[in-house]
Structures are given as C-alpha cells and as structure tokens.
Design an enzyme around this catalytic site. Structure first.
Site, PDB file in Angstrom:
ATOM      1  N   GLU A 140       9.675   1.454  10.693  1.00 44.09           N
ATOM      2  CA  GLU A 140      10.729   2.457  10.448  1.00 44.09           C
ATOM      3  C   GLU A 140      10.050   3.808  10.561  1.00 44.09           C
ATOM      4  OE1 GLU A 140      13.700   1.574  10.189  1.00 44.09           O
ATOM      5  OE2 GLU A 140      13.538  -0.522   9.612  1.00 44.09           O
ATOM      6  N   LYS A 147       0.849  -1.198   0.000  1.00 42.91           N
ATOM      7  CA  LYS A 147       0.000   0.000   0.000  1.00 42.91           C
ATOM      8  C   LYS A 147       0.882   1.245   0.000  1.00 42.91           C
ATOM      9  CE  LYS A 147      -1.879   2.813   2.699  1.00 42.91           C
ATOM     10  NZ  LYS A 147      -1.722   4.000   1.834  1.00 42.91           N
ATOM     11  N   CYS A 160      13.775  10.766   6.614  1.00 46.17           N
ATOM     12  CA  CYS A 160      13.608  10.414   8.033  1.00 46.17           C
ATOM     13  C   CYS A 160      14.906  10.614   8.808  1.00 46.17           C
ATOM     14  CB  CYS A 160      13.102   8.996   8.163  1.00 46.17           C
ATOM     15  SG  CYS A 160      14.069   7.862   7.178  1.00 46.17           S
ATOM     16  N   GLU A 166       9.886  16.538  14.887  1.00 40.71           N
ATOM     17  CA  GLU A 166      10.273  16.299  13.502  1.00 40.71           C
ATOM     18  C   GLU A 166       9.497  17.251  12.589  1.00 40.71           C
ATOM     19  OE1 GLU A 166       8.918  12.673  11.496  1.00 40.71           O
ATOM     20  OE2 GLU A 166      10.955  12.432  10.726  1.00 40.71           O
TER      21      GLU A 166
HETATM   22  P1  NAD Z   1       2.239   8.422   7.640  1.00 41.52           P
HETATM   23  O1  NAD Z   1       2.554   7.644   8.860  1.00 41.52           O
HETATM   24  O2  NAD Z   1       1.156   9.418   7.709  1.00 41.52           O
HETATM   25  O3  NAD Z   1       1.856   7.443   6.428  1.00 41.52           O
HETATM   26  C1  NAD Z   1       2.688   6.379   6.032  1.00 41.52           C
HETATM   27  C2  NAD Z   1       1.820   5.318   5.371  1.00 41.52           C
HETATM   28  O4  NAD Z   1       0.908   4.792   6.328  1.00 41.52           O
HETATM   29  C3  NAD Z   1       0.961   5.828   4.219  1.00 41.52           C
HETATM   30  O5  NAD Z   1       0.899   4.821   3.239  1.00 41.52           O
HETATM   31  C4  NAD Z   1      -0.392   6.038   4.873  1.00 41.52           C
HETATM   32  O6  NAD Z   1      -1.478   5.981   3.978  1.00 41.52           O
HETATM   33  C5  NAD Z   1      -0.430   4.881   5.847  1.00 41.52           C
HETATM   34  N1  NAD Z   1      -1.297   5.074   7.003  1.00 41.52           N
HETATM   35  C6  NAD Z   1      -1.706   6.236   7.559  1.00 41.52           C
HETATM   36  N2  NAD Z   1      -2.486   5.993   8.639  1.00 41.52           N
HETATM   37  C7  NAD Z   1      -2.564   4.643   8.760  1.00 41.52           C
HETATM   38  C8  NAD Z   1      -3.193   3.759   9.697  1.00 41.52           C
HETATM   39  N3  NAD Z   1      -3.909   4.221  10.717  1.00 41.52           N
HETATM   40  N4  NAD Z   1      -3.043   2.427   9.533  1.00 41.52           N
HETATM   41  C9  NAD Z   1      -2.293   1.933   8.519  1.00 41.52           C
HETATM   42  N5  NAD Z   1      -1.679   2.707   7.595  1.00 41.52           N
HETATM   43  C10 NAD Z   1      -1.801   4.058   7.720  1.00 41.52           C
HETATM   44  O7  NAD Z   1       3.631   9.054   7.209  1.00 41.52           O
HETATM   45  P2  NAD Z   1       3.930  10.025   5.983  1.00 41.52           P
HETATM   46  O8  NAD Z   1       3.425  11.379   6.321  1.00 41.52           O
HETATM   47  O9  NAD Z   1       3.465   9.378   4.724  1.00 41.52           O
HETATM   48  O10 NAD Z   1       5.525  10.006   5.969  1.00 41.52           O
HETATM   49  C11 NAD Z   1       6.273  10.845   6.774  1.00 41.52           C
HETATM   50  C12 NAD Z   1       6.788  10.122   8.003  1.00 41.52           C
HETATM   51  O11 NAD Z   1       7.459   8.921   7.636  1.00 41.52           O
HETATM   52  C13 NAD Z   1       7.807  10.922   8.767  1.00 41.52           C
HETATM   53  O12 NAD Z   1       7.538  10.860  10.147  1.00 41.52           O
HETATM   54  C14 NAD Z   1       9.130  10.232   8.475  1.00 41.52           C
HETATM   55  O13 NAD Z   1      10.110  10.398   9.423  1.00 41.52           O
HETATM   56  C15 NAD Z   1       8.700   8.831   8.327  1.00 41.52           C
HETATM   57  N6  NAD Z   1       9.664   8.076   7.511  1.00 41.52           N
HETATM   58  C16 NAD Z   1      10.478   7.179   8.139  1.00 41.52           C
HETATM   59  C17 NAD Z   1      11.425   6.473   7.413  1.00 41.52           C
HETATM   60  C18 NAD Z   1      12.318   5.464   8.085  1.00 41.52           C
HETATM   61  O14 NAD Z   1      12.876   4.625   7.392  1.00 41.52           O
HETATM   62  N7  NAD Z   1      12.476   5.492   9.385  1.00 41.52           N
HETATM   63  C19 NAD Z   1      11.554   6.681   6.042  1.00 41.52           C
HETATM   64  C20 NAD Z   1      10.710   7.614   5.437  1.00 41.52           C
HETATM   65  C21 NAD Z   1       9.759   8.297   6.190  1.00 41.52           C
END
Ligand code: NAD
Length: 500
Positions: free
Chosen positions: A273, A199, A307, A404
């Site tokens: 992650e 997804k 991240c 962040e």
């Molecule tokens: P997000 O957590 O809002 O969304 C990530 C994914 O999860 C998306 O596909 C989203 O549709 C899905 N999602 C959202 N709510 C959900 C739920 N309740 N249940 C299941 N899936 C759900 O994050 P974002 O805004 O897309 O990305 C930014 C964040 O990701 C930042 O905090 C960043 O630090 C983190 N990030 C971490 C890494 C790492 O490797 N540690 C890498 C990239 C981004």
C-alpha cells in the site's frame, strides 16, 4: 489551552514510558536488542525525546522470525479452532477499547496528531477492524469443483480448494496511522492463522509495543505476535529473511518497490500500500462552499499525512474562484497546536526531516510560479508545525502537482469539460484514490469508471469501511487491504484432487 487536561492525557502514557528503554517483544516477552542499541522517539509538538526503543538489526529479526515460526507450528496456535481465534481477536478488540485512553495518548504523543483523531481512527476504528476481521475466522472457505478428469473405469475424482494460512507474516507499517495500519495487517493475518512480526516505523513504535502486550492479555500464545522496532535496516532484514512467507507493507512507493523486488527473488508473497497524489473533481452543480469544506477535510485531515489526501483539486471553471477563496479562508482559520489541546485541528508534522521536505516542496512550487493563496510557512517556532497551504495557478508540469508532499499542501486547478477533468485527474503516476463532487447522478456514473484509482468516492473523501477493499493501481500499490481481499492476502489456495 486547558493545561490540566493536557497533563492528564500525557500522564496516561506513563505506564509504558516509565519503564526506561523499551526492548523488542519476541516470543511473549521483552527481549533487549542483541546489538544493545536504542534510538529516541520524539514528541513532534515539542521536539523532545519521550522514549527510547530498540534499534534492531538482522540478529533481532532472526529471533523474532524464529519465535513466529515456532508459534506457527505449535499446537497452542495451529491447533486452535477458527472459533477460538475469533474469540481471542474479539477479546483483543475489547482490550484495545478498554485501554483506549492510554493508546490514544501514546499515539498523540508520538505522532502529534489531535487526540480526537487518535482516539477515533487509531483506537476505536482500529478495534472495530479487529472485530470485523475476527468474524472472518469462521467464514474462510474453499470450493468443491466439478471435475472432468478422465480415469480408468471405476475410478472417480473429487477436486476441491482449501484456504490455508500463508505462514509467518512481516507487517511493516508507516508513522501516519501507526496503530490503525498495524491492525489492518495483524488482525487479518491472525484471523487466518498466520503468525506475525510487526515492524512499526522508527518514529512511532509505542502503540505497537503496547498492542503486543494486550494481545498476550487477550490469550494469544507467545510468539504469535512479535514486535521488532527500528529503522530501514530492521525492515530490510525482515524482508530478506527466508522464514517470512508474506510481507504486508504500507509506506512510500520507493521502499515498496524495493520490497517487491526482494520478495519476488525468493517468491515470498507481498502486498504493497503505497503513496498517492489523489484528485478531487468538483463539478459546477456543487455549492462551492460545501465543496471547499469537503476539499479542506480531504487535504488537511491528519496534517495532510494521509496516503489518500486530496492534494489535487480540480474545479469546474464557474466555481474556480469561489473554491480557491473558500479553501484559503478555511486554511487560514485552522488552529495549530498540541494534539493534547482539544481545540487543535492541525498538529505538527512527524519530524524535522519531514517538515524540511514539505517546506522544500512549497519553496519549489513558488519558484515554478505557483500562486500562494494561504499558508506556506512553518507554523510555529518550535515543534514541526506547517501551516495549511493552498496553491492556485498550478499546472501538470509542476513538481508540486506531480509529487506526493504528504503534508497539508493542496493545488487548486480549473477545468472546463468533464473529459478534461478526467484526463487531468488520470495524469499521475499514482492511482490510489479519487473523489467526484456532484449531485448529477448520471454524470457521476460516467466519470467513476474512467478514473484510474483503487478507490473512488462521491461527495466525500478519505472515507473507509472495513468491508471495502483498500489499495492502489499504478505506482500506488499492489494488492488490497481490508474486506475479503485481506483474507485472500494472508492465505494460500491449495488445490486437492482425490481419486476414489
Ligand atoms: P517509508 O516507506 O519510508 O517507511 C515505511 C516503513 O518501512 C517504516 O516502518 C520503515 O522503517 C520501513 N522501511 C524503510 N526502508 C525500508 C527498507 N528498505 N526495507 C524494509 N522496510 C523499510 O514510508 P513513511 O515515510 O514511513 O510513510 C510515508 C509514506 O507511506 C507515504 O508515501 C505514504 O503515501 C505512504 N502511505 C501509504 C498508505 C497506503 O495505505 N497506501 C498509508 C499510509 C502511508
């Protein structure tokens, strides 16, 4: 701007985009969303809708998981030899590279990032990752163990461990490196013999859909890789589905935490992650200009939407003024623009909502007394651009130092002693990454073990290797992607005891 090259790059995306609304990819074919709803995908540089994709719900997720379950048990997939899986994944890597222009253009279109970054990181490094993981297929192993079981006379025991695929995997990924992070999950899962429901983030579903088609071209049986597009509802349905045995998630800490709870309720495996607020520590033996260049790359790469972005820079007092000034200069020189313009260094942020979030962080920092050295404003009138922003005079009590931002915003702070630098760096809820900048090897060796981070770099930042595990401590995550750790994440250990 070179308009002709810009148009050509955009045209490369049309093979996918001229098909009208894009359905999910389930069981080897396009499947329209059960609820009939689609949601828009925008080019963040121009704010216009460039595609419509399925806005999936639990009914679509159920179809995808059922397809993945069937494939997991099928002779076409479960009966393959590891060497066959390796060959298929190598073919997939070749196809990703062969379609690299199109995939990179799609990535730039949906994320806004410079085309060169889309090509280098999402496509080329992504393909290399698939190849790296493919090599593991033939190297998964258990152990034969010394047994101390006492039995009746004449009976002996042999004990061993086997590694088996965990089952159907849900791969839930964010929008900052959509293809690369999807491949970080899909490649090891398939290598281990799992099947996957991927997804992508609702902002960036296009390369995932194309990847599924390429996987079929590579010879992967139908249902082995499925893609369900949509937002949090689709993600939550996937996490809750009892047919999913493992959730591999990259995204925000808040969502990751809720996924962990939900997975634990039914004892599904999970790895997370999550976010970061990574420190860079610049010691006073460094050349301040070189260190500032490293810090600029550490924070402004991919618009700071990384991240591991080095968003807290700690500089030993002697060079503090010089580093602040140099970082301000470098930030002011960066060229904002369309990712399709080869001169662009900073593209737009992902969405209007995210731009507002970053602007709110900047406004709050100013209210709390942070000194704005560079940037701080929206980058352009249209498109979701944010100027590279440098703050000085910040301290650990400020929101901008603790939270962040996930944008091109950096706080630069002084320190006097190495002990002070370590304790400032560790004063964070997060623990994803850290870097130390110094040529004093013995000092570096004393600092590295004291840093609370999943990955520590020395004289570099944001540098990844397929063989080097990646993940965080504290609020930055649970488990590791990449390297051998990824193989362990997608397999279950079975202990076997044979009496003879
Ligand atoms: P997000 O957590 O809002 O969304 C990530 C994914 O999860 C998306 O596909 C989203 O549709 C899905 N999602 C959202 N709510 C959900 C739920 N309740 N249940 C299941 N899936 C759900 O994050 P974002 O805004 O897309 O990305 C930014 C964040 O990701 C930042 O905090 C960043 O630090 C983190 N990030 C971490 C890494 C790492 O490797 N540690 C890498 C990239 C981004």
């Amino acid at each position: 701007m070179n308009l002709s090259s810009l148009n050509q790059d955009r045209l490369r995306t049309l093979s996918l985009l001229d098909r009208g609304p894009l359905a999910n990819w389930i069981g080897g074919e396009s499947v329209a969303p059960v609820g009939g709803r689609y949601s828009p995908v925008r080019d963040p540089a121009i704010e216009l809708v460039v595609a419509e994709v399925a806005d999936s719900d639990a009914a679509d997720v159920a179809l995808a998981v059922a397809a993945a379950q069937r494939a997991f048990q099928s002779a076409e997939w479960a009966g393959l030899r590891p060497a066959d899986r390796e060959r298929m994944l190598c073919r997939l890597a070749d196809l990703i590279e062969a379609h690299g222009d199109e995939l990179a253009a799609l990535e730039t279109l949906e994320t806004g990032k410079p085309l060169s970054i889309a090509r280098a990181i999402d496509v080329d490094a992504g393909a290399e990752h698939v190849r790296y993981m493919a090599g593991w297929a033939t190297k998964i192993e258990g152990s034969t163990l010394a047994s101390s079981i006492g039995g009746p006379p004449g009976v002996a025991y042999q004990t061993s461990t086997w590694r088996e695929p965990v089952g159907v995997v849900a791969a839930i990924v964010p929008w900052n490196f959509p293809l690369a992070i999807a491949l970080w999950k899909v490649a090891p899962a398939l290598t281990c013999g799992c099947t996957v429901v991927l997804k992508p983030a609702q902002e960036t579903p296009l390369t995932a859909l194309r990847l599924a088609e390429l996987a079929q071209l590579a010879g992967l049986p139908a249902g082995v890789l499925n893609v369900v597009t949509g937002g949090p509802a689709a993600g939550a349905a996937l996490v809750a589905h009892t047919g999913v045995r493992k959730i591999s998630f990259t995204g925000s800490t808040a969502v990751g935490r809720s996924i962990g709870h939900s997975a634990l309720d039914r004892m599904a495996r999970f790895s997370l992650e999550l976010g970061g607020k990574s420190p860079l520590i610049i010691l006073d033996d460094m050349d301040p200009w070189r260190a500032a260049q490293g810090a600029a790359m550490g924070i402004f790469f991919n618009q700071g939407q990384v991240c591991t972005a080095g968003s807290r820079v700690y500089v030993q007092r002697r060079h503090y003024g010089a580093v602040v000034e140099a970082l301000g200069t470098l930030a002011g020189q960066m060229k904002l623009g369309s990712g399709f313009d080869p001169e662009t260094q900073i593209g737009p942020l992902i969405s209007a909502r995210h731009l507002q979030r970053v602007q709110a962080h900047v406004a709050q920092a100013c209210e709390e007394g942070a000194q704005l050295v560079a940037g701080g404003q929206r980058g352009r009138d249209s498109g979701f651009f944010m100027q590279p922003t440098v703050f000085a005079n910040t301290h650990a009590g400020m929101h901008i130092v603790r939270e962040e931002v996930f944008g091109p915003v950096v706080c630069v702070m002084p320190f006097d002693t190495v002990d002070e630098a370590v304790s400032l760096a560790n004063a964070s809820d997060y623990g994803l990454a850290a870097s130390v900048w110094s040529n004093d090897l013995s000092l570096v060796h004393r600092v590295v073990p004291r840093l609370q981070a999943g990955i520590v770099w020395v004289n570099t930042h944001n540098m990844l290797d397929n063989n080097l595990p990646f993940g965080g401590v504290k609020q930055s995550g649970y488990g590791r992607d990449l390297g051998r750790s990824a193989i362990e994440q997608f397999t279950e250990l079975k202990s076997v005891c044979i009496a003879y």
